[in-house]
Design an enzyme around this catalytic site. Structure first.
Site, PDB file in Angstrom:
ATOM      1  N   LYS A  84      19.512   1.096 -79.584  1.00  0.00           N
ATOM      2  CA  LYS A  84      19.469   2.169 -78.437  1.00  0.00           C
ATOM      3  C   LYS A  84      19.901   1.194 -77.120  1.00  0.00           C
ATOM      4  CE  LYS A  84      16.807   5.565 -75.994  1.00  0.00           C
ATOM      5  NZ  LYS A  84      15.388   6.311 -75.715  1.00  0.00           N
TER       6      LYS A  84
ATOM      7  N   SER B 222      15.430  11.019 -75.985  1.00  0.00           N
ATOM      8  CA  SER B 222      16.585  10.620 -75.457  1.00  0.00           C
ATOM      9  C   SER B 222      17.266   9.640 -76.432  1.00  0.00           C
ATOM     10  CB  SER B 222      16.293   9.640 -74.181  1.00  0.00           C
ATOM     11  OG  SER B 222      15.305   8.661 -74.521  1.00  0.00           O
TER      12      SER B 222
ATOM     13  N   SER C 256      10.863  10.481 -77.694  1.00  0.00           N
ATOM     14  CA  SER C 256      12.415  10.151 -77.793  1.00  0.00           C
ATOM     15  C   SER C 256      12.812   9.459 -79.070  1.00  0.00           C
ATOM     16  CB  SER C 256      12.700   9.282 -76.666  1.00  0.00           C
ATOM     17  OG  SER C 256      13.111   9.857 -75.405  1.00  0.00           O
TER      18      SER C 256
HETATM   19  N1  GLN Z   1      11.840  14.038 -73.157  1.00  0.00           N
HETATM   20  C1  GLN Z   1      10.815  13.092 -72.393  1.00  0.00           C
HETATM   21  C2  GLN Z   1      11.293  12.715 -70.921  1.00  0.00           C
HETATM   22  O1  GLN Z   1      12.283  12.947 -70.638  1.00  0.00           O
HETATM   23  C3  GLN Z   1      10.255  11.983 -73.266  1.00  0.00           C
HETATM   24  C4  GLN Z   1      11.536  10.935 -73.201  1.00  0.00           C
HETATM   25  C5  GLN Z   1      11.111   9.405 -73.745  1.00  0.00           C
HETATM   26  O2  GLN Z   1      10.396   9.742 -74.903  1.00  0.00           O
HETATM   27  N2  GLN Z   1      11.914   8.540 -73.339  1.00  0.00           N
HETATM   28  O3  GLN Z   1      10.517  11.979 -70.225  1.00  0.00           O
END
Ligand code: GLN
Length: 486
Positions: free
Chosen positions: A80, A155, A179
């Site tokens: 990532k 994400s 994410s």
């Molecule tokens: N969707 C959540 C956010 O936007 C979690 C994102 C993540 O785990 N990096 O904060």
């Protein structure tokens, strides 16, 4: 045999490499070929490191020939783009870091390299890991291989989509509120968020430091254990890393659930949950019962409904502090204006996307004098209650079982203009980061052709237990064998 990478797991590829039926160079080339075929439709890669990959593959072949291979030697991995890779651009899918090339490797990357892994590229994601659909990437949207008109989740959407589309055998993601698990669920792959402190965060670009963890996205549970073996463990460069004993996670993959007590927290079957999701997860839990686990079907974790609010105060607060470093002075994009203040303002105005700015504003507000007690401090107190509630539950249960997400993957564009709807896609995963406990998402069914994920939540440092449950379920079902037709 000239194997095609189709459906090759890490452990299968390892076997072929060890028995010399396949070389790492051949394996890597076949993945590069596959990437060139499907990537125009999936769009999971921000950077393809093909030359580096072939160079590492050649070295891996030498290592295999000398009999010193690890289970990951010679096998390609996608990282990532929020994890630092020395000499390889690390953008966080943001304009502000578009040309940022780290001068050091994250600990996890260093460890994978030591194992002889082949770094094949950097994965698309929501900008700075803020989002649930990968639509917040500053560069392009990643498509779900199961239905290209839908999101892969986020994400870590690029990581999950690439594994599902067989562009890579495995990938690393990061998980602050879901994410890794939510995209794993949306793409029907396995995704693990380890216990906070289990995997080093050194070299992970910080979003919300008290919640962030790195973890694997793989095609099956065995691979998940193999990757965790490689990346977990104490690191003195991360002060939150915990020197907890490191087991061999493959040892827990035994397929027997007798004696395990599982709880099903009713608050996770939220209002608005898609009926197919609830049905599939209940059927999956019944399967776990059949496999010998003792299930209590209606457990209550009454503070669960507050987790979303707590998360959207704590995470943006930490983000607003962490992202203060992007001022255009030290590194990354820099807007040149006549005076310093204008340069900084314009750097951030043009460098950050809308969601990142929204988080910075939310966090700055929650931390500001006069509001701090009402928002941030209150959220920290509720966080303690949530942690305590999990600790209580784990006195009675070895693991808790829930859906990973309330819905199947949604359409690209469907939620991107409605932040609240987007935030709601993580209701089942956020509480786990707040409590700092480990959780895995595994394939547990389909609604039509769209994947459904089951989340297994464990006590701190009980990755072995959740892997054991995940493995037993996987062995008894066929979901993980289905592949998207792409
Ligand atoms: N969707 C959540 C956010 O936007 C979690 C994102 C993540 O785990 N990096 O904060």
């Amino acid at each position: 045999m000239k194997a095609s990478p189709d459906h090759l797991t890490i452990h299968e590829a390892h076997r072929l490499l060890q028995s010399k039926q396949l070389s790492s160079v051949e394996l890597t080339k076949s993945y590069l070929e596959r990437i060139s075929q499907v990537e125009p439709r999936v769009r999971a890669f921000i950077t393809l490191t093909d030359e580096l990959a072939l160079e590492q593959a050649r070295k891996a072949d030498e290592r295999i020939a000398s009999g010193e291979a690890t289970p990951l030697t010679g096998i390609p991995v996608l990282i990532k783009d929020v994890i630092c890779t020395r000499g390889v651009r690390t953008t966080c899918a943001s304009r502000i870091l578009e040309n940022f090339v780290p001068i050091y490797d994250a600990t996890v990357v260093e460890r994978l390299k030591k194992c002889g892994a082949v770094l094949i590229g950097k994965a698309n994601m929501d900008e700075f890991a803020m989002g649930s659909s990968t639509e917040n990437s500053a560069f392009f949207v990643t498509h779900n291989p199961w239905d290209l008109s839908r999101v892969p989740g986020g994400s870590s959407g690029g990581s999950a989509a690439a594994v599902a589309a067989d562009e890579v055998p495995y990938a690393l993601g990061s998980d602050t509120g879901g994410s890794i698990r939510q995209p794993a669920g949306f793409c029907s792959v396995v995704g693990l968020k380890p216990t906070y402190g289990r995997v080093s965060r050194y070299g992970l670009v910080a979003f919300a430091s008290s919640l962030d963890q790195i973890g694997p996205l793989t095609q099956d549970v065995t691979d998940c254990a193999l990757v965790l073996n490689a990346i977990a463990g104490y690191d003195d460069r991360d002060s939150t890393s915990v020197p907890h004993p490191l087991p061999d996670y493959t040892q827990s993959l035994v397929g027997d659930l007798r004696g395990l007590r599982l709880g099903v927290p009713k608050e996770y079957f939220v209002e608005g949950m898609q009926a197919e999701v609830a049905t599939a997860i209940k059927a999956a839990i019944a399967k776990l019962e059949e496999l010998g686990a003792e299930v209590e079907w209606e457990v209550s974790l009454p503070h669960t409904p507050y987790a979303l609010a707590v998360y959207y105060i704590i995470a943006p607060s930490e983000a607003s502090a962490n992202l203060a470093r992007y001022d255009g002075v030290k590194y990354g994009f820099s807007y040149q204006a006549d005076n310093m203040w204008e340069s900084m303002e314009k750097t951030r105005q043009y460098g950050f996307g809308a969601e990142v700015k929204r988080r910075i504003m939310l966090g700055t507000y929650a931390l500001s004098a006069g509001y701090y007690e009402a928002w941030y401090l209150k959220a920290q107190k509720v966080r303690t209650l949530i942690r305590w509630e999990f600790a209580q539950a784990f006195e009675r249960f070895d693991a808790l079982i829930t859906p990973t997400s309330p819905t199947v993957p949604f359409k690209i564009g469907e939620r991107v203009d409605d932040p609240l709807q987007m935030y709601l896609s993580d209701v089942c995963t956020l509480p786990i980061n707040i409590a700092g406990v480990p959780a895995i998402s595994i394939p547990a069914g389909f609604a039509g052709s769209l994947p459904i994920g089951m989340q297994i939540i464990g006590k701190p440092f009980s990755e072995e237990t959740i892997l054991k449950i995940a493995y037993a379920y996987e062995q008894a079902t066929e979901w993980h064998k289905r592949r998207p037709n792409i």
